[in-house]
Design a protein around this motif. Structure first.
Motif, mmCIF file in Angstrom:
data_model
loop_
_atom_site.group_PDB
_atom_site.id
_atom_site.type_symbol
_atom_site.label_atom_id
_atom_site.label_comp_id
_atom_site.label_asym_id
_atom_site.label_seq_id
_atom_site.Cartn_x
_atom_site.Cartn_y
_atom_site.Cartn_z
ATOM 1 N N LEU A 174 -0.957 2.632 -11.154
ATOM 2 C CA LEU A 174 -1.232 4.066 -11.191
ATOM 3 C C LEU A 174 -2.676 4.363 -10.800
ATOM 4 C CD1 LEU A 174 0.746 4.986 -14.425
ATOM 5 C CD2 LEU A 174 1.291 5.720 -12.093
ATOM 6 N N ASN A 175 -3.590 3.495 -11.176
ATOM 7 C CA ASN A 175 -4.993 3.684 -10.780
ATOM 8 C C ASN A 175 -5.131 3.674 -9.258
ATOM 9 O OD1 ASN A 175 -6.990 4.077 -12.891
ATOM 10 N ND2 ASN A 175 -6.291 2.125 -13.725
ATOM 11 N N GLY A 176 -4.464 2.724 -8.613
ATOM 12 C CA GLY A 176 -4.541 2.652 -7.160
ATOM 13 C C GLY A 176 -3.980 3.896 -6.501
ATOM 14 N N ALA A 177 -2.841 4.376 -7.010
ATOM 15 C CA ALA A 177 -2.233 5.579 -6.449
ATOM 16 C C ALA A 177 -3.087 6.812 -6.730
ATOM 17 C CB ALA A 177 -0.828 5.767 -7.017
ATOM 18 N N ALA A 178 -3.721 6.852 -7.903
ATOM 19 C CA ALA A 178 -4.591 7.989 -8.239
ATOM 20 C C ALA A 178 -5.790 8.039 -7.303
ATOM 21 C CB ALA A 178 -5.056 7.880 -9.690
ATOM 22 N N LEU B 149 -2.495 10.713 -10.730
ATOM 23 C CA LEU B 149 -3.700 11.362 -11.248
ATOM 24 C C LEU B 149 -3.463 11.898 -12.658
ATOM 25 C CD1 LEU B 149 -4.828 13.322 -8.063
ATOM 26 C CD2 LEU B 149 -6.218 11.624 -9.266
ATOM 27 N N LEU B 150 -2.297 12.496 -12.881
ATOM 28 C CA LEU B 150 -1.997 13.036 -14.206
ATOM 29 C C LEU B 150 -1.883 11.930 -15.250
ATOM 30 C CD1 LEU B 150 -1.204 15.237 -16.186
ATOM 31 C CD2 LEU B 150 1.131 15.125 -15.302
ATOM 32 N N MET B 151 -1.168 10.863 -14.927
ATOM 33 C CA MET B 151 -0.988 9.776 -15.886
ATOM 34 C C MET B 151 -2.313 9.114 -16.236
ATOM 35 S SD MET B 151 2.116 9.670 -16.849
ATOM 36 C CE MET B 151 2.063 8.068 -17.652
ATOM 37 N N VAL B 152 -3.108 8.790 -15.236
ATOM 38 C CA VAL B 152 -4.387 8.125 -15.480
ATOM 39 C C VAL B 152 -5.337 9.077 -16.213
ATOM 40 C CG1 VAL B 152 -6.395 7.034 -14.422
ATOM 41 C CG2 VAL B 152 -4.110 6.592 -13.515
ATOM 42 N N ALA C 186 0.012 -3.337 -16.725
ATOM 43 C CA ALA C 186 0.430 -3.410 -15.326
ATOM 44 C C ALA C 186 0.656 -2.020 -14.753
ATOM 45 C CB ALA C 186 1.701 -4.248 -15.204
ATOM 46 N N ALA C 187 1.199 -1.130 -15.583
ATOM 47 C CA ALA C 187 1.452 0.239 -15.117
ATOM 48 C C ALA C 187 0.161 0.912 -14.677
ATOM 49 C CB ALA C 187 2.111 1.054 -16.232
ATOM 50 N N MET C 188 -0.876 0.791 -15.479
ATOM 51 C CA MET C 188 -2.124 1.467 -15.159
ATOM 52 C C MET C 188 -2.789 0.868 -13.932
ATOM 53 S SD MET C 188 -2.143 3.922 -17.224
ATOM 54 C CE MET C 188 -3.737 4.588 -16.792
ATOM 55 N N GLY D 33 0.787 -1.225 0.000
ATOM 56 C CA GLY D 33 0.000 0.000 0.000
ATOM 57 C C GLY D 33 0.819 1.274 0.000
ATOM 58 N N HIS D 34 2.092 1.184 -0.304
ATOM 59 C CA HIS D 34 2.980 2.349 -0.334
ATOM 60 C C HIS D 34 2.660 3.164 -1.595
ATOM 61 C CE1 HIS D 34 6.601 4.750 -0.139
ATOM 62 N NE2 HIS D 34 6.962 4.143 0.987
ATOM 63 N N VAL D 35 2.013 4.312 -1.426
ATOM 64 C CA VAL D 35 1.491 5.066 -2.564
ATOM 65 C C VAL D 35 2.597 5.574 -3.476
ATOM 66 C CG1 VAL D 35 0.141 7.091 -3.249
ATOM 67 C CG2 VAL D 35 -0.596 5.706 -1.303
ATOM 68 N N ASP D 36 3.680 6.104 -2.915
ATOM 69 C CA ASP D 36 4.775 6.592 -3.755
ATOM 70 C C ASP D 36 5.426 5.450 -4.525
ATOM 71 O OD1 ASP D 36 4.499 9.280 -3.227
ATOM 72 O OD2 ASP D 36 5.743 9.207 -1.442
ATOM 73 N N ALA D 37 5.515 4.271 -3.899
ATOM 74 C CA ALA D 37 6.060 3.112 -4.598
ATOM 75 C C ALA D 37 5.132 2.687 -5.731
ATOM 76 C CB ALA D 37 6.268 1.955 -3.626
ATOM 77 N N GLN D 38 3.835 2.722 -5.498
ATOM 78 C CA GLN D 38 2.882 2.384 -6.557
ATOM 79 C C GLN D 38 3.039 3.313 -7.756
ATOM 80 O OE1 GLN D 38 -0.854 2.634 -4.494
ATOM 81 N NE2 GLN D 38 -0.679 0.601 -3.579
ATOM 82 N N THR D 39 3.196 4.606 -7.470
ATOM 83 C CA THR D 39 3.345 5.575 -8.547
ATOM 84 C C THR D 39 4.650 5.369 -9.302
ATOM 85 O OG1 THR D 39 2.059 7.193 -7.293
ATOM 86 C CG2 THR D 39 3.383 8.031 -9.107
ATOM 87 N N THR D 40 5.752 5.249 -8.568
ATOM 88 C CA THR D 40 7.056 5.090 -9.210
ATOM 89 C C THR D 40 7.120 3.794 -10.006
ATOM 90 O OG1 THR D 40 8.055 6.313 -7.373
ATOM 91 C CG2 THR D 40 9.543 5.081 -8.806
ATOM 92 N N LEU D 41 6.551 2.723 -9.452
ATOM 93 C CA LEU D 41 6.513 1.448 -10.168
ATOM 94 C C LEU D 41 5.676 1.571 -11.430
ATOM 95 C CD1 LEU D 41 7.131 -1.571 -10.371
ATOM 96 C CD2 LEU D 41 5.164 -2.000 -8.868
ATOM 97 N N GLY D 42 4.527 2.252 -11.326
ATOM 98 C CA GLY D 42 3.691 2.438 -12.501
ATOM 99 C C GLY D 42 4.408 3.192 -13.601
ATOM 100 N N LEU D 43 5.141 4.239 -13.241
ATOM 101 C CA LEU D 43 5.893 5.008 -14.234
ATOM 102 C C LEU D 43 7.002 4.161 -14.864
ATOM 103 C CD1 LEU D 43 6.189 8.406 -12.316
ATOM 104 C CD2 LEU D 43 4.729 7.921 -14.290
ATOM 105 N N LEU D 44 7.671 3.350 -14.035
ATOM 106 C CA LEU D 44 8.736 2.493 -14.544
ATOM 107 C C LEU D 44 8.183 1.449 -15.513
ATOM 108 C CD1 LEU D 44 11.704 1.627 -14.453
ATOM 109 C CD2 LEU D 44 11.179 0.256 -12.427
ATOM 110 N N LEU D 45 7.073 0.829 -15.145
ATOM 111 C CA LEU D 45 6.456 -0.166 -16.020
ATOM 112 C C LEU D 45 5.981 0.466 -17.331
ATOM 113 C CD1 LEU D 45 4.406 -2.137 -13.342
ATOM 114 C CD2 LEU D 45 6.312 -3.029 -14.680
#
Length: 306
Positions: free
Chosen positions: A110-114, A122-125, A105-107, A85-97
């Motif tokens: 990113l959806n969870g973090a958004a 939020l911007l990516m999604v 997988a990225a979305m 549930g680490h939000v910054d990790a979810q975002t960074t992982l989504g961007l990396l993927l």
């Protein structure tokens, strides 16, 4: 219809100051330039399941600092933190993927973090929703997401929102503002039902005004301590100094940096599973940026409040 430049946006977002989650000793070593020692501190903690340490270790591999750059290892450790549930990790992982071409997988990450209100997610999604990239096109929801990211001061989101303003009908933008406000209201309602804690309420993002749409002002995070007379100031700007799995870690960092902040009070802003440490207010972005410069090499960037 003009497509928003989602691919070009990735690079800019990837270099934004991702808020490092850290064991105090590790971040102290990192800030002193001893990145190898920082990695040595974080690794055993990450192996034992500490999400903050796993996030830090993933960032070290992603940046190639303290260890050889290895994006596969970065993904492994970011994934461990994200699953907790680490939000910054979810975002960074989504961007990396996303960078690696695994958009599905990225979305998901990113959806969870958004949903937790993380501005980069939020911007990516939102951009994907506007373009219909791998998801059903929904310009109204896209505008709601991007406006929430822009309201948190994210520069690429502000630029994207301006682009959307130039091509979207006024009615759709107004619907987007209303939807963004309803998202904030649902979050507030959910938090009001949660068990009380010692943490102050989160400073919720609010979508910017569009034409005559006038959403109510968002609640502000309560300062942890009143500002000193010498630091009395007004303004909508703060500096963000980090995000932590535990408030105590944020308080420890503030105690270390408070002398360089001219008496500016701390704001502990919950964001999903983490607490963001901010200080202020400052009368302008320039004043906040100057404060960050005085704090170097501490990670720091200006954020605008509403």
């Amino acid at each position: 219809m003009r497509k928003l430049l989602l691919g070009l946006m990735i690079g800019a977002l990837a270099v934004l100051p991702a808020q490092a989650q850290s064991v105090r000793a590790g971040i102290d070593a990192w800030q002193k330039g001893d990145t190898a020692a920082a990695v040595a501190i974080w690794r055993p903690l990450a192996e034992k399941g500490d999400a903050d340490a796993a996030f830090n270790l993933g960032q070290a591999y992603r940046l190639g600092r303290g260890v050889k750059l290895d994006l596969s290892q970065a993904q492994i450790w970011l994934d461990r933190a994200a699953r907790k549930g680490h939000v910054d990790a979810q975002t960074t992982l989504g961007l990396l993927l996303f960078q690696n071409g695994n958009q599905t997988a990225a979305m998901r990450w990113l959806n969870g973090a958004a949903e937790a209100g993380e501005p980069r997610a939020l911007l990516m999604v939102g951009t994907a929703l506007y373009n219909g990239d791998g998801v059903a096109r929904d310009p109204v929801k896209a505008y709601a997401y991007v406006s929430r990211a822009a309201a948190q001061g994210l520069a690429p989101a502000k630029a994207t929102l301006a682009d959307m303003d130039s091509v979207m009908p006024l009615e759709q933008r107004q619907e987007g503002v209303a939807l963004a406000q309803s998202m904030v209201n649902r979050t507030l309602a959910s938090e009001s039902k949660a068990p009380s804690s010692s943490k102050p309420p989160a400073a919720k993002p609010i979508p910017p005004k569009v034409a005559q749409a006038k959403p109510p002002a968002p609640p502000k995070a309560t300062p942890a301590s009143p500002p000193k007379a010498s630091a009395a100031a007004t303004g909508r700007w703060r500096v963000q100094l980090g995000a932590f799995g535990q408030r105590k870690s944020a308080e420890t960092l503030y105690a270390k940096l408070s002398g360089k902040l001219g008496g500016k009070p701390a704001y502990y802003v919950p964001a999903g599973a983490v607490v963001r440490l901010q200080a202020g207010p400052f009368e302008s972005r320039a004043a906040a940026s100057a404060a960050c410069a005085r704090l170097a090499p501490q990670p720091c960037f200006p954020v605008e409040t509403k």
